[in-house]
Write an enzyme that holds these catalytic residues in place. Sequence first.
Site, short mmCIF file in Angstrom:
data_model
loop_
_atom_site.label_atom_id
_atom_site.label_comp_id
_atom_site.label_asym_id
_atom_site.label_seq_id
_atom_site.Cartn_x
_atom_site.Cartn_y
_atom_site.Cartn_z
N GLY A 115 0.81 -1.21 0.00
CA GLY A 115 0.00 0.00 0.00
C GLY A 115 0.84 1.26 0.00
O GLY A 115 0.58 2.21 -0.75
N ASP A 116 1.88 1.27 0.82
CA ASP A 116 2.79 2.42 0.86
C ASP A 116 3.52 2.58 -0.46
O ASP A 116 3.68 3.70 -0.97
CB ASP A 116 3.82 2.24 1.98
CG ASP A 116 3.21 2.33 3.36
OD1 ASP A 116 2.85 3.44 3.76
OD2 ASP A 116 3.10 1.29 4.02
#
Length: 414
Positions: free
Chosen positions: A172-173
């Site tokens: 996600g990051d």
Amino acid sequence: MTKTSSSGPLAGIKVLELGTLIAGPFCSRMLAEFGADVIKIESPDGGDPIRQWRVLKDGTSLWWSVQARNKKSLTLNLKDPRGQQIAKKLALEADIIIENYRPGVLEKWSLGYEQLKAENPATIMVRLSGFGQTGPLKDQPGFGAIGESMGGMRYVSGFPDRPPLRIGISIGDSVAALHGVIGAMMALRHRDATGGRWNGKSGAECVAGQGQMIDVALYEAVFNMMESLVPEYDYAGVVRERTGGALPGIVPSNTYTTGDGENIVIAGNGDAIFKRLMLAMGRDDLANDAQLARNDGRVPRTAEIDGAIQAWCATQTIDSAMAILQAADVPAGKIYSVRDMMNDPQFLARKMFEQHTFADGTPIKLPAITPKLSETPGETKWLGPALGEHTDDVLKTLGYDDAGIAELRRDGVV
């Protein structure tokens, strides 16, 4: 050893990083890899927490050597007005500012986008946060794991009879960081097309292109990767569910187990590929079945097709299966661990590992830089720096002398 020469497609671009951990630093890491001059501001009290994450060497994370390569480390206490003043000077000189604080934090320090834009109209700021700069959740903490969950990725990951799984990296990051890089490049292009870099003057003498803010929410970056999720639900009421190793509605594409206990991914979902796969397996009946000639005909018979492929794989070793499928021009692959990668002829031929040396002489391999540009490739000029390694050098470019720097250090500002 630090290489001071500036090269790469982003040579001459100044970047100020105001962030920690993954999303913001990964975004600026990619710019640094392609020649941007990245100054990373870190707290004097320990610096970026990722310095202590996972496997350490002499108290510093091996991850750090990659995540902070080519960056300059400046320690700065941003809660001190003098630290804020230094950061503001750097921000006004920067082409791109990258930050991943909670919304509102930079504004408290007079470093918000609108505050900087008032003095430098060409300000480009990439803002990475859990939920974006607006909306009812904007003030909530939101790490990549939350973005993966809210953005839909976790819901479809895993097997239907078990709880959702996380992918084994902070995807996600990283996805959010890539959106930040793309946004920064588009904003830089727009700035240059509308007048270019700010000349440091104001009023009638001000010459500057139009800057902008790139607002990246982690959950939205993940959501952007979710393929046909929305129209399938809106039009047909279909909620995509967890399906293990299979790719639902695209048949066959799944993970199978060979006779020697290895896992192999086979993607025979193209119409012509499917026929080649069946012939290679000795299943002429399925290869010549008219109903299975197109994907929409194969979908209702997914279980039958997967069963046939699994039965064939059980008669093969991983090596024999790969050899047969490669000869038949069917996309297939082993599931690699890092050990497999570092001994694989394809990885080696593409020079996907770089050999470097720590300051004490210890050798270390890093992943090579991607994407590969034919004329202006990226380059690792130095590994992640020591905390505050470039503090004096950066402050001197702002006009501070040795005495002034000593005073800031004594007062805990740097």
